[in-house]
Structures are given as structure tokens and as C-alpha cells.
Write an enzyme that holds these catalytic residues in place. Structure first.
Site, PDB file in Angstrom:
ATOM      1  N   THR A   1      -0.749   7.673  -1.248  1.00  0.00           N
ATOM      2  CA  THR A   1      -2.057   7.545  -1.898  1.00  0.00           C
ATOM      3  C   THR A   1      -2.943   6.505  -1.216  1.00  0.00           C
ATOM      4  OG1 THR A   1      -1.357   5.796  -3.421  1.00  0.00           O
ATOM      5  CG2 THR A   1      -0.938   8.076  -4.089  1.00  0.00           C
TER       6      THR A   1
ATOM      7  N   ASP B   1      -3.703 -10.642  12.631  1.00  0.00           N
ATOM      8  CA  ASP B   1      -3.002 -10.586  11.344  1.00  0.00           C
ATOM      9  C   ASP B   1      -2.649 -12.005  10.915  1.00  0.00           C
ATOM     10  OD1 ASP B   1      -0.546 -10.500   9.552  1.00  0.00           O
ATOM     11  OD2 ASP B   1      -1.019  -8.361   9.678  1.00  0.00           O
TER      12      ASP B   1
ATOM     13  N   ARG C   1       0.845  -1.192   0.000  1.00  0.00           N
ATOM     14  CA  ARG C   1       0.000   0.000   0.000  1.00  0.00           C
ATOM     15  C   ARG C   1       0.882   1.245   0.000  1.00  0.00           C
ATOM     16  NH1 ARG C   1      -5.199   0.228   0.811  1.00  0.00           N
ATOM     17  NH2 ARG C   1      -5.241  -1.871   1.691  1.00  0.00           N
TER      18      ARG C   1
ATOM     19  N   ASP D   1       1.177 -12.663  10.098  1.00  0.00           N
ATOM     20  CA  ASP D   1       2.016 -12.763  11.300  1.00  0.00           C
ATOM     21  C   ASP D   1       1.803 -14.088  12.018  1.00  0.00           C
ATOM     22  OD1 ASP D   1       3.207 -10.325  10.922  1.00  0.00           O
ATOM     23  OD2 ASP D   1       1.908  -9.239  12.315  1.00  0.00           O
TER      24      ASP D   1
END
Length: 209
Positions: free
Chosen positions: A108, A200, A104, A203
Site C-alpha cells: 500500500t 539518509d 512503509r 544511515d
């Protein structure tokens, strides 16, 4: 509109209940993700087309069924999607495996492709894009758009846990892509995590923080 299938098989639901537990270690988490992917693959391939083939058994000639039409490919979204690949291949060992990686952009906030490697005959294959989590839907929708731009025409998406927000985004951006979900959770929190979710997935699969 794409078909949305939430898995109701008791084994899938039981194993998802196990991976949601905070105390579960990486080894057990990783093994369960693989098992869930295998069971989901069984359910998600229910409508693959078959054809009759003449063969000879040790006893006599007969007609059996085999898969017809498009060949299959599995594409994990890096990195958590890697945890689902072996389970998929246990069910469809002849499938080719591609990889797509996104990050990402910090300014933006849009997904940017950093890696993509696909089978040479991608346009002839039916793709299963896999990622354990469908949260906002941003990365998954972007990955599928990138595959379409590379000539992939037949795509299904599989995730183990989904939030309604992610399902909505996928339906809006890719109404032609069927979605297979292990469990549909309540919502996203302010940090974009699925609630109740499982934290997550990357993870927990790889033992990182």
C-alpha cells in the site's frame, strides 16, 4: 494555519553546512545533529509561557520566572529522530521522552505503526516531535496523526532539513502543528530524497548503509 519557522541563526546555518558534506564521518555527523537540535530547541521554545514565583536568595526574598502550564515531551520518529533527543534534553532536561516507530507497507506504501511508547500523562504535555528530515511528509504526518489519536493535543514538529513537498503535506494534514525547520531545501528527487539534502540521515547517524 500553523506557523512555519525556518531557522536563520548563524550557528545553525553553519552547522547544517557542515553536515551536508559527503566526507563527514558518522561521529562528527552525530555530534553536529545533537548540537543543531539543541540550538533549534532554544529557538523553538521562545514562546513558552512563564509565571512569577516567589523565592529566597542567599540575600533576600525576590520574584523570579519559571515555566508555567503544560509539561514537555520529546518524541523522536525512529530511528533517525533518536539523533536529536540528547540535544533537546540538554535544553529541557525535565522533558519526558516517548518513541514512535513506523514502516512503509510495501504493497500500500502507507506508513504503519510498529512501536509507540508515550508518557502516561500525554494529554497534559506539549509534544516536540523530532526527525532530522522532512521529505515527502508521509511518515511525519502519520506519526502526528497517531499521537492525536492517542490523546495528544499540543504538538510541534522539528526537523533539520525539509523539502517544500513535505512542508505542504504537513500543512494540509495538520494545520494546527507548528513546524520548525533548520534549512528549507529545493525539492525532492525521483527517489524521494531531498535535494541537495544530506543523504539518509539515519544511515549517517548510525554508520549503516
Amino acid at each position: 494555519m500553523a506557523k512555519i519557522t525556518v531557522m536563520e541563526h548563524p550557528l545553525i546555518q553553519h552547522k547544517i553546512g557542515l553536515i551536508k558534506r559527503e566526507e563527514l564521518g558518522s561521529k562528527d555527523f552525530r555530534e553536529l545533529i545533537e548540537e543543531i537540535a539543541m540550538l533549534m530547541c532554544y529557538e523553538a521554545t521562545r514562546d513558552l509561557k512563564l509565571r512569577d514565583v516567589a523565592i529566597k536568595t542567599p540575600i533576600c526574598e525576590t520574584t523570579v520566572k519559571e515555566l508555567q502550564g503544560k509539561k514537555l515531551a520529546v518524541v523522536p520518529i525512529l530511528r533517525a529522530g533518536l539523533g536529536m533527543v540528547e540535544g533537546m534534553l540538554a535544553m529541557i532536561p525535565a522533558a519526558k521522552v516517548g518513541h514512535i516507530g513506523l514502516y512503509r507497507d510495501p504493497e500500500t506504501l502507507l506508513p504503519v505503526e510498529y512501536y509507540c511508547k508515550l508518557p502516561a500523562d500525554s494529554s497534559e504535555r506539549e509534544f516536540f516531535v523530532v526527525d532530522p528530515m522532512l521529505a515527502t511528509g508521509g511518515s511525519s504526518a502519520a506519526a502526528i496523526q497517531m499521537l492525536k489519536e492517542k490523546g495528544v493535543q499540543n504538538i510541534r514538529f522539528m526537523c533539520i532539513i525539509a523539502a517544500p513537498e513535505g512542508v505542504k503535506k504537513m500543512q494540509e494534514e495538520h494545520p494546527d502543528v507548528d513546524i520548525y525547520i533548520g534549512a528549507l531545501d529545493e525539492r525532492l528527487n525521483d527517489h524521494g530524497y531531498i535535494v541537495p539534502g544530506l543523504g539518509d540521515a539515519g544511515d549517517r547517524i548510525f554508520g549503516t548503509k
